[in-house]
Design a protein around this motif. Structure first.
Motif, PDB file in Angstrom:
ATOM      1  N   LEU A   6      58.129  62.993  64.604  1.00 40.65           N
ATOM      2  CA  LEU A   6      59.090  61.853  64.479  1.00 40.65           C
ATOM      3  C   LEU A   6      60.318  62.298  63.680  1.00 40.65           C
ATOM      4  O   LEU A   6      60.035  62.674  62.544  1.00 40.65           O
ATOM      5  N   ARG A  49      63.457  57.822  69.251  1.00 41.32           N
ATOM      6  CA  ARG A  49      63.614  57.328  68.022  1.00 41.32           C
ATOM      7  C   ARG A  49      63.688  55.484  67.992  1.00 41.32           C
ATOM      8  O   ARG A  49      63.446  54.764  67.065  1.00 41.32           O
ATOM      9  N   VAL A  85      58.308  53.460  58.423  1.00 43.87           N
ATOM     10  CA  VAL A  85      57.655  54.645  58.739  1.00 43.87           C
ATOM     11  C   VAL A  85      59.001  55.542  59.436  1.00 43.87           C
ATOM     12  O   VAL A  85      59.094  56.798  59.069  1.00 43.87           O
ATOM     13  N   ALA A  86      59.873  54.945  60.562  1.00 46.64           N
ATOM     14  CA  ALA A  86      60.553  55.733  60.874  1.00 46.64           C
ATOM     15  C   ALA A  86      61.642  56.235  59.854  1.00 46.64           C
ATOM     16  O   ALA A  86      62.245  57.474  59.906  1.00 46.64           O
ATOM     17  N   ARG A  87      62.029  55.293  59.078  1.00 45.78           N
ATOM     18  CA  ARG A  87      62.898  55.770  57.900  1.00 45.78           C
ATOM     19  C   ARG A  87      62.446  56.733  56.963  1.00 45.78           C
ATOM     20  O   ARG A  87      63.193  57.759  56.623  1.00 45.78           O
ATOM     21  N   LEU A  88      60.955  56.583  56.602  1.00 43.23           N
ATOM     22  CA  LEU A  88      60.447  57.541  55.802  1.00 43.23           C
ATOM     23  C   LEU A  88      60.109  59.149  56.639  1.00 43.23           C
ATOM     24  O   LEU A  88      59.732  59.997  55.840  1.00 43.23           O
ATOM     25  N   SER A  89      60.416  58.850  57.694  1.00 41.02           N
ATOM     26  CA  SER A  89      60.286  59.926  58.614  1.00 41.02           C
ATOM     27  C   SER A  89      61.584  60.964  58.899  1.00 41.02           C
ATOM     28  O   SER A  89      61.824  61.441  59.556  1.00 41.02           O
ATOM     29  N   GLY A  90      62.713  60.235  58.313  1.00 39.46           N
ATOM     30  CA  GLY A  90      63.882  60.929  58.300  1.00 39.46           C
ATOM     31  C   GLY A  90      64.806  60.266  59.459  1.00 39.46           C
ATOM     32  O   GLY A  90      65.839  60.859  59.583  1.00 39.46           O
ATOM     33  N   VAL A  91      64.184  59.337  60.276  1.00 35.09           N
ATOM     34  CA  VAL A  91      65.051  58.767  61.334  1.00 35.09           C
ATOM     35  C   VAL A  91      66.227  57.712  60.594  1.00 35.09           C
ATOM     36  O   VAL A  91      66.070  56.797  59.753  1.00 35.09           O
ATOM     37  N   ARG A  92      67.430  57.903  61.181  1.00 36.95           N
ATOM     38  CA  ARG A  92      68.448  57.110  60.703  1.00 36.95           C
ATOM     39  C   ARG A  92      68.404  55.775  61.521  1.00 36.95           C
ATOM     40  O   ARG A  92      68.872  55.468  62.318  1.00 36.95           O
ATOM     41  N   GLY A 126      58.392  50.448  66.379  1.00 33.22           N
ATOM     42  CA  GLY A 126      57.230  50.686  65.916  1.00 33.22           C
ATOM     43  C   GLY A 126      56.823  50.155  64.648  1.00 33.22           C
ATOM     44  O   GLY A 126      56.199  49.401  64.261  1.00 33.22           O
ATOM     45  N   ASP A 127      57.700  50.903  63.783  1.00 36.94           N
ATOM     46  CA  ASP A 127      57.478  50.452  62.007  1.00 36.94           C
ATOM     47  C   ASP A 127      59.051  51.089  61.717  1.00 36.94           C
ATOM     48  O   ASP A 127      58.858  52.453  61.567  1.00 36.94           O
ATOM     49  N   ALA A 187      60.347  54.655  67.728  1.00 34.74           N
ATOM     50  CA  ALA A 187      59.875  54.802  66.167  1.00 34.74           C
ATOM     51  C   ALA A 187      60.306  53.522  65.491  1.00 34.74           C
ATOM     52  O   ALA A 187      59.670  52.854  64.676  1.00 34.74           O
ATOM     53  N   LEU A 228      52.997  55.550  63.546  1.00 41.42           N
ATOM     54  CA  LEU A 228      53.011  54.702  64.499  1.00 41.42           C
ATOM     55  C   LEU A 228      51.947  54.776  65.497  1.00 41.42           C
ATOM     56  O   LEU A 228      51.747  55.851  66.129  1.00 41.42           O
ATOM     57  N   ASN A 273      52.227  56.713  57.242  1.00 40.68           N
ATOM     58  CA  ASN A 273      53.345  56.681  57.863  1.00 40.68           C
ATOM     59  C   ASN A 273      53.301  57.091  59.530  1.00 40.68           C
ATOM     60  O   ASN A 273      53.996  58.143  59.791  1.00 40.68           O
ATOM     61  N   GLN A 317      62.396  66.066  52.614  1.00 44.48           N
ATOM     62  CA  GLN A 317      61.868  66.668  53.776  1.00 44.48           C
ATOM     63  C   GLN A 317      62.397  68.218  53.967  1.00 44.48           C
ATOM     64  O   GLN A 317      61.737  69.083  54.258  1.00 44.48           O
ATOM     65  N   HIS A 356      68.148  60.826  50.237  1.00 41.52           N
ATOM     66  CA  HIS A 356      67.469  60.029  51.376  1.00 41.52           C
ATOM     67  C   HIS A 356      66.116  61.010  51.762  1.00 41.52           C
ATOM     68  O   HIS A 356      66.091  62.193  51.435  1.00 41.52           O
ATOM     69  N   PRO A 357      65.150  60.552  52.064  1.00 41.23           N
ATOM     70  CA  PRO A 357      64.031  61.146  52.283  1.00 41.23           C
ATOM     71  C   PRO A 357      63.994  62.337  53.347  1.00 41.23           C
ATOM     72  O   PRO A 357      63.289  63.374  52.969  1.00 41.23           O
ATOM     73  N   ILE A 358      64.980  62.118  54.042  1.00 43.21           N
ATOM     74  CA  ILE A 358      65.188  63.492  55.026  1.00 43.21           C
ATOM     75  C   ILE A 358      65.786  64.750  54.243  1.00 43.21           C
ATOM     76  O   ILE A 358      65.056  65.627  54.444  1.00 43.21           O
TER      77      ILE A 358
END
Lengths: 480, 335
Positions: free
Chosen positions: A96, B205, B215-222, B211-212, B208, A85, A83, A71, A66-68
């Protein structure tokens, strides 16, 4: 990364690719579109899992689901499409998904202070942590992405075509930022189509072709021509097609054209010639194209053909516009190549003229590879997408075709094909206007260059001027 | 190092006042609310009535409490880029579960509230799971769940059922000074949601994801988890509204949610409050304003004894106008 391999739906996109990036090194990654750069990058980012091969960071093997996880391992990716908002503040974007928090409560002050500090470290003062990202310029948004990477304590920063959306003078700023990253001992993987940047910035360069590793060499030991040959597998020494030998009648004429962004525009486009439009970001280049096309019409001045008040009038008068942002403005991404190519013809109710045979010939003419009509355009490479946009206009054979950044985000091979096609269209009697932020392209392609500044025409230059001459006019430096 | 850096003061660019106001769309809806109150006051006064009477104010608050609570939940769902069409039937279901479980006995209140919470959370969970795991568009997913609940209700009930003990009816009818208990409950839910959105990581979140999502997923948001939790919260709000309505009716009713039109009305209130239907922009404050605006309009109409068809026409015009204004402002600022 060693021996990385990846297939999608049985199509092999990467095989046995290896790459090493050292701390404090700027490592360029080059290759045509479809060479596998993006896939390699996404594997490193944890978006895709590799089928084979291993990734090691600081000597420790890692694997990302997973990307996280990527990271956390210190890999930060700055994508071409940011990426961010737009409706959230700079600080909220930077943190974020990992907002500083106690018991689930966000510590806004800590978040903003940390962002402020990182912005100061990069010497960025034009905006603050509380500004909404929507209000920032592209270059400023890129800074936000870099701040985000720094806040992650990233040790590897991957930048995908970071200058694609930047104006010429902003590129310098980016160079400075990359060097700051380098000074901090961060390994930078720099993906770019632009040779000049690679030579300016990178220590070493790795070339991919058709999903395979071609070579990795120190930049000091390779020449531009060699690099192009390695990427394309053929010689592209003749970068630009020969200029027009004769120009014909006037296809479009504006005198005293103006609206709220443009003033006193005098411009003539003649059959057979390519007119380049130069200017800094905000000088009114795109606005000029949109005014001629009728998207943001002129409100003053004379024009032949009649001044279009809407896009429909513009198109009906035989004016076409290849927009800057092909994904948002040029194509219906989820529709097929055929539907996209016929968009304009259908809008004008002229689809009868393009039989299936005609369409196939057209797609061959724009050198769509492969010329498959039923594929959704979102699966095509940037270069092929642009060829579909061209095909879209060619169905209605406009008298004037305006190009806004026609080769942005397009690889060397496709770029040459598009240049060649533009020249052939001109030779067939079309009048072409081209906007480009890339000066070598503008100079190489144009029969004359019109320079804009603050919404006005400030000069016209003959074929093949020097970059300095263009920049001097565009920037408005007084030379006496 | 430049001078300003040494001083450490980054000069803040202060935007002109209309822009700062514009950044909180809630301002617009409260302005409209003030306008409607003024117009109402003038109209009613002209007929010799008193618009701003205590009785009337209490009426507005009471009428808006149930819608207000549902709309808060709906705000969360919409901010996350989703929406919930199942709230109306869930309200009916909750009122029935509450009244049947209580069966007129004080001792059962706690169990009944827990049962309603459990059932609404379960409905929210199903909504969230269908949307995230089966990848069904929220419109269809929650519409489907709404139909399922409707089917169950139609099969089991053909009229009001259960009985709410008198002590529980205090929730619906009592007042603390000029404030109805139901309005206080609404305010509590609103403040909790506001706090959630402003101060918690989950709140950030939600914005986020709305919003997108990519973007949220690639920033590590589940992102899936955020959406599911949001839907559970939205359904819980509907459950609370169901409890409130049961306390008012003294019983549960299979049509109490749909009669009130809580599904579309709650979405309208959210949108009136300036929250973008696409998600990621807006907030609770605007929704509160939107609900109050709708309730005040109602109150004006009632006092003027306007016929109900005309009422709907005006409400429709107000909603469309409000959204058009937001679209314009957003567009204007971008240019």
């Amino acid at each position: 990364m060693t021996g990385i391999g990846k297939s999608f739906l049985g199509v092999r996109v990467l095989s046995d690719v290896g790459l090493t990036v050292a701390a404090g090194e700027v490592h360029a990654l080059m290759g045509e579109n479809g060479a596998g750069k993006s896939t390699l990058m996404k594997i490193l980012a944890g978006v895709h899992a590799p089928d084979e091969g291993t990734i090691e960071i600081d000597g420790r093997p890692v694997s990302f689901g997973h990307p996280i996880q990527a990271q956390r391992a210190g890999v930060a990716i700055i994508y071409q499409e940011f990426n961010l908002l737009p409706e959230r503040s700079v600080a909220e974007n930077v943190f974020l998904g990992r907002e500083p928090a106690r018991a689930g409560l966000v510590d806004r002050t800590a978040m903003e202070t940390a962002t402020e500090r990182l912005l100061a470290e990069l010497g960025e003062e034009s905006f603050g942590p509380r500004d909404l990202v929507r209000r920032l310029s592209i270059a400023q948004q890129q800074v936000v992405e870099i701040v985000k990477a720094l806040s992650l304590d990233a040790r590897i920063v991957v930048m995908d075509e970071p200058t694609a959306a930047l104006a010429e003078h902003e590129v310098e700023l980016l160079y400075r930022l990359v060097r700051r990253l380098q000074e901090r001992g961060i390994a930078v993987l720099y993906i770019s189509h632009r040779l000049r940047e690679v030579f300016d910035l990178a220590d070493r360069v790795t070339v991919l072709k058709d999903g395979k590793h071609v070579t990795t060499v120190p930049v000091s030991e390779v020449s531009t021509d060699e690099l192009v040959r390695l990427m394309v597998g053929r010689d592209l020494s003749a970068y630009y097609p020969p200029r027009a030998t004769s120009v014909g009648e006037v296809r479009l004429r504006v005198t005293g054209g103006g609206n709220d962004k443009l003033h006193d525009i005098d411009l003539e486009l003649r059959a057979g010639e390519i007119v380049g439009i130069a200017g800094l970001q905000g000088s009114g280049r795109s606005e000029l194209a949109k005014a001629l096309f009728g998207a943001e019409p002129f409100t003053r001045g004379e024009m032949t053909p009649r001044r279009p008040r809407s896009v429909r009038e513009g198109v009906a008068a035989g004016i076409g516009l290849v927009t800057e942002d092909r994904k948002a403005e040029g194509l219906a991404l989820r529709q097929s190549v055929r539907d996209n190519a016929l968009l304009v013809a259908r809008a004008l109710g002229r689809q009868g003229r393009q039989g299936p045979q005609g369409l196939r010939e057209l797609l061959e003419r724009v050198r769509l590879t492969p010329p498959r009509e039923d594929q959704e355009v979102r699966y095509l490479s940037g270069g092929n997408q642009q060829k579909v946009v061209l095909a879209k206009w060619m169905t209605v054979a406009p008298a004037v075709l305006l190009f806004d950044e026609p080769t942005r985000g397009v690889d060397v091979g496709a770029k040459a094909a598009i240049h060649d096609l533009m020249r052939r269209l001109a030779a067939d009697g079309m009048a072409i206007m081209m906007i480009s932020s890339e000066l070598p392209e503008l100079i190489g392609m144009s029969d004359r260059i019109v320079v804009l500044r603050d919404g006005r025409v400030v000069g016209t230059l003959p074929p093949a001027p020097t970059e300095e001459a263009v920049m001097r006019l565009a920037a408005g430096e007084v030379t006496s | 190092m430049s001078e300003s850096e040494q001083i450490g003061a980054v000069p803040a660019r202060t935007p002109p006042f209309w822009r700062t106001r514009g950044s909180s769309p809630a301002g617009v809806v409260f302005l409209a609310l003030a306008g409607v109150i003024l117009i109402g006051w003038v109209l009613v006064a002209a007929r010799g009535g008193q618009f701003l009477s205590l009785e009337n104010l209490v009426g507005v608050q009471q009428r808006s409490a149930a819608l207000g609570i549902v709309a808060i939940g709906q705000t969360l769902a919409i901010l996350a880029g989703s929406l919930d069409l199942s709230v109306a039937y869930l309200i009916s279901l909750s009122s029935l579960v509450a009244a049947e479980t209580m069966a007129g006995r004080d001792g059962n209140i706690v169990i009944a509230v827990a049962a309603v919470a459990g059932i609404s959370a379960a409905v929210g969970l199903v909504n969230g799971l269908v949307i995230t795991k089966l990848r069904v568009h929220p419109f269809i997913a929650t519409f489907g769940v709404a139909l399922i609940i409707k089917g169950v209700l139609d099969h089991l009930y053909d009229g009001p059922a259960g009985k709410v003990p008198e002590s529980f009816q205090h929730l619906g009818y009592d007042r603390l000074g000029p404030l109805p208990v139901s309005a206080i409950l609404w305010a509590a839910v609103a403040v909790a949601a506001w706090f959630l959105l402003r101060r918690t990581t989950l709140g950030h979140r939600i914005y986020a994801v709305g919003g997108d999502q990519e973007v949220a997923r690639l920033s590590g948001v589940r992102t899936d988890r955020v959406l599911i939790v949001t839907h559970v919260l939205c359904s819980l709000c509907a459950g609370i509204a169901g409890l409130l309505l049961a306390s008012r009716l003294g019983a549960g009713a299979p049509t109490v949610g749909t009669d009130g039109g809580y599904d579309l009305e709650s979405i309208a209130a959210v949108v009136l409050g300036g929250t973008a239907l696409a998600g990621g922009r807006g907030g609770v404050g605007g929704t509160v304003g939107g609900v109050l605006l709708l309730a005040t309009l109602d109150s004006v109409f009632n006092q003027m004894e306007v016929n109900s068809f005309f009422k709907d026409v005006v409400r429709g015009v107000v909603i469309v106008t409000a959204v058009a204004i937001y679209a314009r402002r957003k567009h204007g600022r971008r240019a």
